[in-house]
Design an enzyme around this catalytic site. Sequence first.
Site, PDB file in Angstrom:
ATOM      1  N   CYS A  48     -20.375 -43.092 -22.479  1.00  0.00           N
ATOM      2  CA  CYS A  48     -20.937 -42.389 -21.321  1.00  0.00           C
ATOM      3  C   CYS A  48     -20.170 -42.787 -20.070  1.00  0.00           C
ATOM      4  O   CYS A  48     -20.015 -43.971 -19.785  1.00  0.00           O
ATOM      5  CB  CYS A  48     -22.415 -42.727 -21.160  1.00  0.00           C
ATOM      6  SG  CYS A  48     -23.197 -41.866 -19.781  1.00  0.00           S
ATOM      7  N   CYS A  50     -21.113 -41.879 -16.959  1.00  0.00           N
ATOM      8  CA  CYS A  50     -21.934 -41.771 -15.753  1.00  0.00           C
ATOM      9  C   CYS A  50     -21.895 -43.073 -14.961  1.00  0.00           C
ATOM     10  O   CYS A  50     -21.490 -44.112 -15.461  1.00  0.00           O
ATOM     11  CB  CYS A  50     -23.373 -41.377 -16.099  1.00  0.00           C
ATOM     12  SG  CYS A  50     -24.439 -42.746 -16.579  1.00  0.00           S
ATOM     13  N   CYS A  53     -25.114 -46.097 -16.185  1.00  0.00           N
ATOM     14  CA  CYS A  53     -25.177 -46.933 -17.384  1.00  0.00           C
ATOM     15  C   CYS A  53     -24.436 -48.251 -17.198  1.00  0.00           C
ATOM     16  O   CYS A  53     -23.421 -48.307 -16.505  1.00  0.00           O
ATOM     17  CB  CYS A  53     -24.578 -46.194 -18.585  1.00  0.00           C
ATOM     18  SG  CYS A  53     -25.580 -44.838 -19.215  1.00  0.00           S
TER      19      CYS A  53
END
Length: 191
Positions: A48, A50, A53
């Site tokens: 991920c 993003c 996280c």
Amino acid sequence: MAPSLHPLIDNGLKKGTPDFPGGSLHCKCASDRVTVKIASNVAHNHACGCSKCWKPAGALFSIVGVVPRDSVSVTSNAHKLAILDPEAAIQRYACNGCGVHLFGRIEKEHPFKGLDFVHAELSDEEGWQEPQFAGFVSSIIEQGFNPNGMDEVRGKFNSVGLETYDALSPPLMDLIATFTAKKAGKLPAHL
């Protein structure tokens, strides 16, 4: 030198064990570690990009999967856990000593409510599902990554067999769309 995507990806993927029963996750504190028992394997494990996280130092991506909420239990030092952002859809429980995210829980009405997000790399046990895809890849640009390096990033993921998306994988996006359509009355609830 090529950027580090994540230590679990940079040198090739290690396949998990399909019937892996779960294990324990630990924060990175030297003593009085927070321990979280996970009574199942992860699903939809993925890289991920993003900004929310937890990522190990130097990595551009996290590795995060989901487990049923009822398979997660804090077994030691729960007093060290704090929610980072109570307003976020995913309430990430992090150790207030080392900052590691142990699990993320959704309390609001959401397509993934009932699933907790976990970082299986925080376990000493082997057998967890390997990453299945890379999501929110373009988000690393928003965190300061040079957009000229994106072809190399996607190429590294493809070299280990991972598809890259700028959202989630198609099956997960279908789940979100189905939830939204049911809520709006566009699809029957039994689907």
